[in-house]
Design an enzyme around this catalytic site. Structure first.
Site, PDB file in Angstrom:
ATOM      1  N   SER A  15       4.295   5.281  -5.280  1.00  0.00           N
ATOM      2  CA  SER A  15       2.776   4.393  -4.384  1.00  0.00           C
ATOM      3  C   SER A  15       3.129   3.160  -3.620  1.00  0.00           C
ATOM      4  CB  SER A  15       1.716   4.754  -6.020  1.00  0.00           C
ATOM      5  OG  SER A  15       2.545   4.087  -6.212  1.00  0.00           O
TER       6      SER A  15
ATOM      7  N   HIS B 288      -0.280  -1.224  -7.126  1.00  0.00           N
ATOM      8  CA  HIS B 288      -0.706  -1.000  -5.892  1.00  0.00           C
ATOM      9  C   HIS B 288      -0.608  -1.919  -4.762  1.00  0.00           C
ATOM     10  CE1 HIS B 288      -1.806   3.826  -6.707  1.00  0.00           C
ATOM     11  NE2 HIS B 288      -0.355   2.659  -6.819  1.00  0.00           N
TER      12      HIS B 288
END
Length: 266
Positions: free
Chosen positions: A126, A185
């Site tokens: 991610s 992230h």
């Protein structure tokens, strides 16, 4: 509406070799982790990994996923942006960028986690998703400074600054997938902004084109084994004068190579 074919198969070109191979490899590693529980521990990046000189995890953590849904969501999210990047920059170049972006994001994660006294480990692609989506949004903002939300949500007339779209995506992900790593992230997104706005700086870390061409020459026998329908993008095939092409339908080309070169070709 967004045109998926622009991202999955830019200008009708076949799927990129590294992108395709990465998806297969991620699935393979996940399968092994289901057979051997301790296997994933060799990949998970913890805040102490950097300071314990466990440097292998700084580049390996994006390869391991902790659940089937974790793998599926990341695979679906990464395939478009990564295929787009690889087809416009070259396969080996993209491999170098994948490794560098993972390491830089990993360092950011470890340092900030240490400062905040966090102990949670991270794994999964991610971070790469945020890196390459952010890079694409920076380039897209040069074509269209504001992103019309009607392209995604019919009937919505609002727009947002294109270069800040990853921030909206970050907040949305944090709410919907509340157990995901907000810091991980964010680190990936920061690397994407560095790639998008700081190409000259990033070029210093990437081997020059002549070295990549030498690697391609040595690897030619292996490259020729790639199945039909999947393309290895050689550095000599990349036209740096093409500029960035929007992944939205019916939009023109804006050169992104003035001044300088495509990321990593100097």
């Amino acid at each position: 509406m967004i045109a998926p074919q622009r991202m999955l198969m830019p200008e009708g070109r076949p799927p990129a070799g590294l992108t395709t191979g990465l998806l297969i490899f991620l699935t393979f590693l996940f399968g092994i982790s289901q057979l051997y529980e301790d296997f994933k521990n060799h990949f998970v990046l913890t805040p102490n990994s950097l300071f314990d000189i466990d440097l292998g995890k700084l580049s390996l953590y994006p390869l391991m996923h902790l659940s089937y849904l974790h793998l599926v969501f990341n695979a679906l999210a990464i395939v478009g942006p990564l295929n787009n990047f690889e087809s416009s920059h070259g396969t080996i170049h993209t491999g170098v960028v994948l490794n560098l972006s993972a390491v830089i994001a990993g360092i950011i994660y470890c340092v900030v986690s240490r400062l905040l006294s966090l102990e949670t480990g991270v794994a999964g692609a991610s971070g790469w998703v945020f890196t390459f989506i952010t890079y694409l949004c920076v380039k897209e903002s040069q074509l269209y400074p504001r992103l019309e939300l009607s392209r995604f949500i019919p009937g919505v007339t609002q727009s947002i600054p294109t270069q800040f779209t990853p921030v909206v995506f970050l907040l949305f992900t944090a709410i919907v997938f509340f157990q995901s790593s907000f810091l991980g992230h964010t680190a990936g997104m920061i690397v994407g902004y560095i790639m998008g706005y700081g190409e000259t700086w990033f070029n210093i870390l990437i081997p020059p084109a002549w070295i990549i061409e030498k690697i391609e020459e040595k690897a030619d026998p292996l490259i020729n084994l790639i199945p039909f329908g999947i393309k290895f993008y050689r550095s000599t095939e990349i036209n740096t004068d093409d500029g960035y092409r929007s992944f939205f339908p019916g939009q023109e080309v804006l050169p992104t190579t003035t001044p300088g070169n495509v990321l990593g070709t100097a």
